[in-house]
Write a protein that holds these residues in place. Sequence first.
Motif, PDB file in Angstrom:
ATOM      1  N   GLY A  97       0.901  -1.259   0.022  1.00  0.00           N
ATOM      2  CA  GLY A  97      -0.007  -0.118  -0.007  1.00  0.00           C
ATOM      3  C   GLY A  97       0.862   1.160   0.002  1.00  0.00           C
ATOM      4  N   MET A  98       2.050   1.241   0.501  1.00  0.00           N
ATOM      5  CA  MET A  98       2.831   2.406   0.313  1.00  0.00           C
ATOM      6  C   MET A  98       3.264   2.645  -1.172  1.00  0.00           C
ATOM      7  SD  MET A  98       5.749   1.082   3.313  1.00  0.00           S
ATOM      8  CE  MET A  98       6.632   2.473   3.493  1.00  0.00           C
ATOM      9  N   VAL A  99       3.425   1.650  -1.748  1.00  0.00           N
ATOM     10  CA  VAL A  99       3.751   1.850  -3.138  1.00  0.00           C
ATOM     11  C   VAL A  99       2.515   2.737  -4.087  1.00  0.00           C
ATOM     12  CG1 VAL A  99       4.255   0.969  -5.659  1.00  0.00           C
ATOM     13  CG2 VAL A  99       5.158   0.034  -3.325  1.00  0.00           C
ATOM     14  N   TYR A 100       1.261   2.049  -3.567  1.00  0.00           N
ATOM     15  CA  TYR A 100       0.022   2.602  -4.300  1.00  0.00           C
ATOM     16  C   TYR A 100      -0.688   3.770  -3.753  1.00  0.00           C
ATOM     17  CZ  TYR A 100       1.769  -1.066  -7.260  1.00  0.00           C
ATOM     18  OH  TYR A 100       2.338  -1.907  -8.312  1.00  0.00           O
ATOM     19  N   ASP A 101      -0.388   4.495  -2.690  1.00  0.00           N
ATOM     20  CA  ASP A 101      -0.750   5.385  -2.039  1.00  0.00           C
ATOM     21  C   ASP A 101      -0.813   6.696  -2.544  1.00  0.00           C
ATOM     22  OD1 ASP A 101      -1.738   7.390  -0.222  1.00  0.00           O
ATOM     23  OD2 ASP A 101      -0.581   6.649   1.571  1.00  0.00           O
ATOM     24  N   GLU A 102      -1.823   7.051  -3.367  1.00  0.00           N
ATOM     25  CA  GLU A 102      -1.992   8.164  -4.346  1.00  0.00           C
ATOM     26  C   GLU A 102      -1.697   9.699  -3.440  1.00  0.00           C
ATOM     27  OE1 GLU A 102      -6.098   7.853  -2.635  1.00  0.00           O
ATOM     28  OE2 GLU A 102      -4.595   6.539  -3.384  1.00  0.00           O
ATOM     29  N   ASP A 103      -1.428   9.526  -2.287  1.00  0.00           N
ATOM     30  CA  ASP A 103      -1.118  10.688  -1.419  1.00  0.00           C
ATOM     31  C   ASP A 103       0.347  10.915  -1.208  1.00  0.00           C
ATOM     32  OD1 ASP A 103      -3.916  11.217  -1.037  1.00  0.00           O
ATOM     33  OD2 ASP A 103      -3.799  10.378   1.136  1.00  0.00           O
ATOM     34  N   ARG A 104       1.010   9.933  -1.886  1.00  0.00           N
ATOM     35  CA  ARG A 104       2.792  10.027  -1.669  1.00  0.00           C
ATOM     36  C   ARG A 104       3.219  11.337  -2.257  1.00  0.00           C
ATOM     37  NH1 ARG A 104       5.374   4.871  -4.907  1.00  0.00           N
ATOM     38  NH2 ARG A 104       7.146   6.258  -4.854  1.00  0.00           N
ATOM     39  N   LEU A 105       4.465  11.555  -1.932  1.00  0.00           N
ATOM     40  CA  LEU A 105       5.141  12.608  -2.531  1.00  0.00           C
ATOM     41  C   LEU A 105       5.637  12.031  -3.906  1.00  0.00           C
ATOM     42  CD1 LEU A 105       7.363  13.418   0.417  1.00  0.00           C
ATOM     43  CD2 LEU A 105       5.601  14.896  -0.758  1.00  0.00           C
ATOM     44  N   LYS A 106       5.542  13.048  -5.044  1.00  0.00           N
ATOM     45  CA  LYS A 106       5.714  12.590  -6.315  1.00  0.00           C
ATOM     46  C   LYS A 106       7.067  13.251  -7.111  1.00  0.00           C
ATOM     47  CE  LYS A 106       1.420  10.748  -6.896  1.00  0.00           C
ATOM     48  NZ  LYS A 106       0.827  10.517  -5.565  1.00  0.00           N
ATOM     49  N   THR A 107       7.282  14.466  -6.414  1.00  0.00           N
ATOM     50  CA  THR A 107       8.155  15.185  -7.155  1.00  0.00           C
ATOM     51  C   THR A 107       9.102  16.152  -6.337  1.00  0.00           C
ATOM     52  OG1 THR A 107       8.803  16.505  -9.188  1.00  0.00           O
ATOM     53  CG2 THR A 107       6.974  17.470  -7.828  1.00  0.00           C
ATOM     54  N   PRO A 108      10.321  16.540  -6.489  1.00  0.00           N
ATOM     55  CA  PRO A 108      10.869  17.493  -5.642  1.00  0.00           C
ATOM     56  C   PRO A 108      10.124  18.664  -5.356  1.00  0.00           C
ATOM     57  CG  PRO A 108      12.594  16.531  -7.306  1.00  0.00           C
ATOM     58  CD  PRO A 108      10.952  16.142  -7.678  1.00  0.00           C
ATOM     59  N   LEU A 109      10.369  19.335  -4.198  1.00  0.00           N
ATOM     60  CA  LEU A 109       9.691  20.606  -3.857  1.00  0.00           C
ATOM     61  C   LEU A 109      10.658  21.460  -3.288  1.00  0.00           C
ATOM     62  CD1 LEU A 109       6.497  18.997  -2.120  1.00  0.00           C
ATOM     63  CD2 LEU A 109       6.660  20.086  -4.500  1.00  0.00           C
ATOM     64  N   ILE A 110      10.247  22.792  -3.389  1.00  0.00           N
ATOM     65  CA  ILE A 110      11.275  23.748  -2.894  1.00  0.00           C
ATOM     66  C   ILE A 110      10.357  24.994  -2.440  1.00  0.00           C
ATOM     67  CG2 ILE A 110      13.000  25.815  -3.488  1.00  0.00           C
ATOM     68  CD1 ILE A 110      14.205  24.141  -5.430  1.00  0.00           C
ATOM     69  N   ARG A 111      10.838  25.325  -1.047  1.00  0.00           N
ATOM     70  CA  ARG A 111       9.938  26.411  -0.396  1.00  0.00           C
ATOM     71  C   ARG A 111      10.266  27.674  -1.075  1.00  0.00           C
ATOM     72  NH1 ARG A 111       8.475  27.269   4.884  1.00  0.00           N
ATOM     73  NH2 ARG A 111       8.819  25.139   5.460  1.00  0.00           N
TER      74      ARG A 111
END
Length: 751
Positions: A97-111
């Motif tokens: 379920g960790m793999v297919y959790d649609e809420d997971r982080l998907k791309t780098p983010l910068i403040r």
Amino acid sequence: MKTRRDFIKISTAGAGAAALSFKAFGSKGFGLFESKTEGPVSDEDLTPYPTYCEVCFWKCAAWAYVDKSGTIRKVVGNKNDPHCNGRLCPRGTGGVGMVYDEDRLKTPLIRDTRKDGTQYFREATWDEALNKVADKMKEVKEKYGPESFGLFNHGTPGGHFHHLLRAYGSESNAEPAFANCRGPRSSAYFSTFGAYVGSPECTDIRDTKCLVLIGSHLGENMHNSQVQEMSDAIDNGATIITVDPRFSTAAAHSNHWLPIKPATDIALLMAWIHVLIYEGLYDKDYVEQYTFGLDYLKDHVKDMTPEWAYGITTIEPEEIRRTARAMAGAAPSVIIHPGRHVVWYGDDTQRGRAMAILTALLGAWGKRGGLYFPESVSVPAYPHPHFPEPEWTWKDWNEDRFPLATMGITTEALRASIPRYNYKHQLKAWLVAGTNLPLSMPDKPLFKEAADSVEFIAVMDTMPMDITGYADVVFPEATYLERYDVIRSAANREPNIALRMPAIEPKYDSKPGWWIAKQIGERLGLHDYFNYDDYSEVIDWQLKQLGTSLEEMKKIGVKKYPRKSGPLYLGDGEDFDFNTTTGKIELYSVDFADHGFDAIPKYTKHPEPPQNFYRLIYGRAPMHTFSRTSNNPNLSDLMSENSVWVNPKVADLWGLKNGQEVWLKNQDDAITSFPVKVRITERIRWDSVYMVHGFGHSNKKLSRAFGRGASDTEMITNVVVDPVMGGTGMRGNFITFLTEDPAGERKEVKA
């Protein structure tokens, strides 16, 4: 009033969402597996890939089965693995379920900051995010020295960043698993036996005749192989003794349940020791040959009778004697289980010492059915230059206050990040990997002040956990089923290794931790420490030094080796030198005495709950690991929220109903962010309440976990520090109940 670094909930909702794409965080509508092939499939159409689980620290070896469309269909335990014996716990089977959790982080983010001064996260490329971190590391090194860049880490993700920091020149690292979890037992058992109990613990449960659990919730805290062995021990007629203010799952399978008054465990342990010594039930030959300090101990416990302990613990004197005699009757095949999460009241190292002393008196250390001598495979380090010698390390924070600490203390690292504490050696920036500090740290105001004080924070995680909201750069990590990682080599009865390899390619724009660490290292000019293109090269080289290969391990997953260090157990009368000051098991700790600590544990009275308050006790659930799995689509279905356990007498006093929602308020007027449902049960003492840890998330992007249940961490504002090793005692907090009036205002329930 805004701080210098705003806490930003990673979310596509609200102002600033235009700067983010759904690619960054996912969108609703995907099925659990994002596959059109959702029907049944035969094993012949599945390809197995070896892995070991990262859902908890047990790291059970397994096979991930992938169908022809590239979807992971199931994860099954490896039958040759002594960590699991082919059977995974609910967490392990639900790990997919960790793999297919649609809420997971998907791309780098910068403040970033808008023109009006408000802060937000924007999507970034990997090059931009990696360059930003590397540039900050160069800046910190030039201005303050590399040691001022610190690391908070846990598990295999943190290991790659630890390698990076050492190559960079810093050993300013700490992990909550030490001071916030198992550290007291490490110091206690090492000072007594000159050895650690390890992970998995070296408990010979399968052959024991008596198992004593003191706040160790086997069956709810799913230590896989130990739960299996406990089941076998019960079938074999072993005596189970559970000491717990709560009627736990283990207590339900016990011959003796001792519903002890919280914070009095040392009194019970010392009374047990009194009975063994003064009734002549201890193993005299073992104690004479292997221990130091019996005369000191005998004099120390002279007046610590079961009657004395009864007035403290509420356990009947005859039950104390009965259980002590049961242990002696089973010795040396008896286990006083050392536990895992043992930071309770601030005297936890001394409680661990009492447990270790009891083990020694029963002659159980190094004996069949007691605690065996574990052995691990030494995995050779992949060739690289010597790490630079830092001018200072985490040891310098501990030296004056906690000289017996064996790892970095997380709270000390936080204080070293805050200028007002005037630490000689200060942190100016953090890397965080594998740990959700806001929920793993008991003193949240300290964490917030530290996070606002440092110049820079970079976080690597698979999910938008609370810690990501404090970051300047967020790295989306591939899950454990999508990456290569270090070879697992944990001490056990049989030395063994296990392989983790990717079952599928990393989803979205996530990357494995080794790749992220290497890319930063390359930008810092540290190529010689990362002299490989793919981490599989490192693994293959190491495996060949161990007489196997990556190709072989892909087929078998787990490989066992013959023992080299000697037998599992001490032979009768066999000579043995312990790694202590005296060369013996120290009933009287010379090291403790030399550092000004009590050489033998003594009971100290702890604060009682104020009127109309109840001691907060927290624990685990078999389907969840801390806060990291509460949003898992497979596991949240098994338990979606926690409840607060309340004794019926207390419920009657307050007029509480089963299933009623209440807020909790502690002795410092902290109030839970969300309400929690009442569970009325005889399974908890009247002076205490109980909650499962890891719920009450405030980030709406955690779509399954947001607002579900209450956070026990919010109620832990009083932390009692263990003077021996800096452990953070968390069970000195007390709660009362708030309800909601018809106008929607919270009001105090009146007893």
